[in-house]
Motif scaffolding. Structure first.
Motif, PDB file in Angstrom:
ATOM      1  N   ARG A  53       0.874  -1.176   0.000  1.00  0.00           N
ATOM      2  CA  ARG A  53       0.000   0.000   0.000  1.00  0.00           C
ATOM      3  C   ARG A  53       0.900   1.212   0.000  1.00  0.00           C
ATOM      4  NH1 ARG A  53      -3.170  -1.743   5.370  1.00  0.00           N
ATOM      5  NH2 ARG A  53      -0.996  -2.131   5.856  1.00  0.00           N
ATOM      6  N   CYS A  54       0.766   2.028  -1.004  1.00  0.00           N
ATOM      7  CA  CYS A  54       1.560   3.248  -1.025  1.00  0.00           C
ATOM      8  C   CYS A  54       1.123   4.128   0.142  1.00  0.00           C
ATOM      9  CB  CYS A  54       1.334   3.978  -2.351  1.00  0.00           C
ATOM     10  SG  CYS A  54       2.282   5.505  -2.466  1.00  0.00           S
ATOM     11  N   CYS A  55       2.124   4.794   0.781  1.00  0.00           N
ATOM     12  CA  CYS A  55       1.797   5.623   1.947  1.00  0.00           C
ATOM     13  C   CYS A  55       1.102   6.913   1.524  1.00  0.00           C
ATOM     14  CB  CYS A  55       3.061   5.931   2.741  1.00  0.00           C
ATOM     15  SG  CYS A  55       4.263   6.841   1.771  1.00  0.00           S
ATOM     16  N   HIS A  56       1.087   7.196   0.227  1.00  0.00           N
ATOM     17  CA  HIS A  56       0.446   8.421  -0.228  1.00  0.00           C
ATOM     18  C   HIS A  56      -1.074   8.264  -0.296  1.00  0.00           C
ATOM     19  CE1 HIS A  56      -0.532  11.303  -3.735  1.00  0.00           C
ATOM     20  NE2 HIS A  56      -0.602  11.965  -2.595  1.00  0.00           N
ATOM     21  N   ARG A  57      -1.547   7.478  -1.264  1.00  0.00           N
ATOM     22  CA  ARG A  57      -3.002   7.319  -1.405  1.00  0.00           C
ATOM     23  C   ARG A  57      -3.406   5.852  -1.468  1.00  0.00           C
ATOM     24  NH1 ARG A  57      -5.739  11.062   0.307  1.00  0.00           N
ATOM     25  NH2 ARG A  57      -7.467  10.700  -1.138  1.00  0.00           N
ATOM     26  N   ALA A  58      -2.538   4.989  -0.925  1.00  0.00           N
ATOM     27  CA  ALA A  58      -2.850   3.559  -0.764  1.00  0.00           C
ATOM     28  C   ALA A  58      -2.979   2.767  -2.070  1.00  0.00           C
ATOM     29  CB  ALA A  58      -4.100   3.355   0.090  1.00  0.00           C
ATOM     30  N   ALA A  59      -2.394   3.273  -3.140  1.00  0.00           N
ATOM     31  CA  ALA A  59      -2.373   2.434  -4.357  1.00  0.00           C
ATOM     32  C   ALA A  59      -1.469   1.227  -4.086  1.00  0.00           C
ATOM     33  CB  ALA A  59      -1.831   3.241  -5.536  1.00  0.00           C
ATOM     34  N   PRO A  60      -1.818   0.060  -4.611  1.00  0.00           N
ATOM     35  CA  PRO A  60      -0.951  -1.113  -4.372  1.00  0.00           C
ATOM     36  C   PRO A  60       0.408  -0.935  -5.052  1.00  0.00           C
ATOM     37  CG  PRO A  60      -3.109  -1.780  -5.237  1.00  0.00           C
ATOM     38  CD  PRO A  60      -3.030  -0.291  -5.375  1.00  0.00           C
ATOM     39  N   ARG A  72       8.663   1.885  -7.765  1.00  0.00           N
ATOM     40  CA  ARG A  72       7.985   3.177  -7.932  1.00  0.00           C
ATOM     41  C   ARG A  72       6.480   2.937  -8.000  1.00  0.00           C
ATOM     42  NH1 ARG A  72       9.875   8.005  -9.521  1.00  0.00           N
ATOM     43  NH2 ARG A  72      11.775   7.178 -10.467  1.00  0.00           N
ATOM     44  N   CYS A  73       5.741   3.678  -7.177  1.00  0.00           N
ATOM     45  CA  CYS A  73       4.284   3.610  -7.226  1.00  0.00           C
ATOM     46  C   CYS A  73       3.842   4.257  -8.540  1.00  0.00           C
ATOM     47  CB  CYS A  73       3.692   4.354  -6.032  1.00  0.00           C
ATOM     48  SG  CYS A  73       1.890   4.429  -6.093  1.00  0.00           S
ATOM     49  N   MET A  74       3.038   3.552  -9.291  1.00  0.00           N
ATOM     50  CA  MET A  74       2.658   4.055 -10.610  1.00  0.00           C
ATOM     51  C   MET A  74       1.349   4.845 -10.569  1.00  0.00           C
ATOM     52  SD  MET A  74       5.180   3.524 -12.545  1.00  0.00           S
ATOM     53  CE  MET A  74       4.736   3.557 -14.281  1.00  0.00           C
ATOM     54  N   TYR A  75       1.061   5.430  -9.379  1.00  0.00           N
ATOM     55  CA  TYR A  75      -0.058   6.370  -9.342  1.00  0.00           C
ATOM     56  C   TYR A  75       0.492   7.796  -9.484  1.00  0.00           C
ATOM     57  CZ  TYR A  75      -4.856   7.846  -8.234  1.00  0.00           C
ATOM     58  OH  TYR A  75      -6.122   8.373  -8.288  1.00  0.00           O
ATOM     59  N   HIS A  76       1.250   8.244  -8.449  1.00  0.00           N
ATOM     60  CA  HIS A  76       1.821   9.590  -8.547  1.00  0.00           C
ATOM     61  C   HIS A  76       3.346   9.556  -8.572  1.00  0.00           C
ATOM     62  CE1 HIS A  76      -2.080   9.686  -6.401  1.00  0.00           C
ATOM     63  NE2 HIS A  76      -2.366  10.541  -7.384  1.00  0.00           N
ATOM     64  N   GLY A  77       3.901   8.344  -8.696  1.00  0.00           N
ATOM     65  CA  GLY A  77       5.332   8.223  -8.973  1.00  0.00           C
ATOM     66  C   GLY A  77       6.270   8.222  -7.788  1.00  0.00           C
ATOM     67  N   MET A  78       5.794   8.114  -6.579  1.00  0.00           N
ATOM     68  CA  MET A  78       6.729   8.072  -5.453  1.00  0.00           C
ATOM     69  C   MET A  78       7.542   6.777  -5.508  1.00  0.00           C
ATOM     70  SD  MET A  78       4.327   9.704  -2.478  1.00  0.00           S
ATOM     71  CE  MET A  78       5.223   9.062  -1.104  1.00  0.00           C
ATOM     72  N   LYS A  79       8.829   6.934  -5.127  1.00  0.00           N
ATOM     73  CA  LYS A  79       9.728   5.771  -5.228  1.00  0.00           C
ATOM     74  C   LYS A  79      10.189   5.353  -3.836  1.00  0.00           C
ATOM     75  CE  LYS A  79      14.168   5.232  -7.408  1.00  0.00           C
ATOM     76  NZ  LYS A  79      14.894   5.339  -8.683  1.00  0.00           N
TER      77      LYS A  79
HETATM   78  S1  FES Z   1      -0.669   6.642  -4.322  1.00  0.00           S
HETATM   79 FE1  FES Z   1       1.381   6.162  -4.621  1.00  0.00          FE
HETATM   80  S2  FES Z   1       2.265   7.992  -5.272  1.00  0.00           S
HETATM   81 FE2  FES Z   1       0.213   8.513  -4.906  1.00  0.00          FE
END
Ligand code: FES
Ligand SMILES: [Fe+2]
Length: 355
Positions: A53-60, A72-79
């Motif tokens: 779960r990404c710590c930003h918006r919980a995208a897997p 790298r989270c492929m929602y908003h790109g955090m690595k």
């Molecule tokens: S949910 Fe992962 S970068 Fe936004």
């Protein structure tokens, strides 16, 4: 430690994945002890396990992209790096220190990935079960995975009594109902971390799964099973089939004996579902690959028989969780194991309260 829930033994190693699942950058998204986890192999070869779960918006993160050993989270790109720390936010220079996801200790052994969901400080690799045949080229097998819609302890119960071979597996792994009536465990040895049972069946027909892979199909055999069930749910079974009547039960090394080594790992997915990893190894005709394939197929057939009855049992228990279960003599090992498990869970809770 806030993680301790009294349901799962957290400070313990569990199999999370088979090595073959991580080939070619494949990311395994798997719930383990009710935690979503993503597991992948980084470019350096290192295996990484992070909260899925990404710590930003919980995208897997399992929908993310592996970059070196990072992901790298492929929602908003955090690595995130393998330790879980966020190391890049596209378009933002300052990265707050608290940004990150949980990273789990992992160790690769026996071509499997072991994970630790408890206190990372206590994740000692020497606590991983030692089962040499899994790493020994004189044993051959093909690892497998199955999913059970049942609590892992119901699978432990099943494996704790070989008598079920007679009824559940009459035409696959057992061979006859006689096995339940005529054989008894020689001894149940209580161990600090589980139990050991031994059972002999003398002068028997070879069971179907064994008969399929041997040339002398009608020769009678002396069959010995030694099972060990270890906390938190690891079953190790040493099986021997010796030509009958030549003293195998007295320790004679009978020519023509064939042996199997079987390791089964039960990893709770949730309190009512389980990941089941296994390997069934043989020690003869190693240059014939069809033996491992046939055994893998037979065992799968057998495990599906277990799965049918265990999942049905779980459904019955779900409808009436307080239905009283009455023990019989053969339940001594499972009763001991459940008692041991309860004690270890209690000890973990007490230690967590004191911390
Ligand atoms: S949910 Fe992962 S970068 Fe936004
Ligand atoms: Fe079974």
């Amino acid at each position: 430690m806030k993680d301790v829930d009294g349901i799962f033994l957290r400070n313990s190693w569990y199999v999370a994945a088979l090595g073959q699942e991580l080939i070619d950058g494949h990311k395994v998204a798997r719930t383990i002890l009710e935690r979503p986890v993503v597991i992948y192999r980084g470019t350096s070869g290192r295996v990484v396990a992070l909260d899925d779960r990404c710590c930003h918006r919980a995208a897997p993160l399992s929908m993310g992209r592996i970059e070196g050993d990072d992901i790298r989270c492929m929602y908003h790109g955090m690595k995130f790096e393998p330790g879980g720390k966020c190391i890049q936010i596209p378009g933002q220079d300052a990265i707050p220190a608290k940004l990150g996801v949980r990273s789990y200790p992992v160790v690769e052994r026996y071509n499997m990935v072991f994970i630790w969901t408890g206190d990372p400080e206590k994740a000692d690799p020497s606590l991983i079960v030692d089962y040499p045949p899994l790493a020994d080229p004189s044993w051959r097998g093909l690892p497998g995975y199955m999913h059970y819609k049942a609590n892992w302890l119901l699978i432990v119960d099943n494996l704790s009594d070989f008598a079920h071979l007679a009824f559940v597996h009459t035409n696959t792994l057992g061979g006859s109902e006689e096995y339940a009536y005529k054989t008894k465990p020689v001894a149940i040895e209580k161990l600090d971390d589980g139990f050991r049972v031994e059972r002999w069946h003398l002068d028997a027909d070879p069971p179907p799964y064994h008969r399929k892979v041997i040339p002398n199909k009608t020769d009678r055999i002396d069959r010995r099973n030694i099972g060990r069930m270890l906390i938190p749910g690891i079953f190790l079974l040493d099986s021997m089939f010796a030509p009958a009547g030549q003293g195998a039960e007295k320790g004679v090394a009978v020519p023509g004996t064939r042996q199997y080594r079987n390791a089964q790992f039960m990893t709770p997915e949730t309190r009512s579902s389980t990941h089941f990893f296994w390997n069934y190894l043989h020690d003869y005709d190693l240059d014939n690959p069809n033996i491992a394939i046939s055994l893998r197929h037979s065992l799968e057939e057998g495990f599906n028989e277990d799965k049918d009855i265990i999942e049905a049992q779980q459904r019955v228990l779900d409808e009436d969780p307080n239905y009283p279960l009455l023990a019989i003599g053969a339940d001594a090992p499972l009763t001991y194991f459940r008692w041991l498990m309860a004690r270890k869970l209690e000890a973990e809770k007490t230690a967590a309260r004191a911390a």
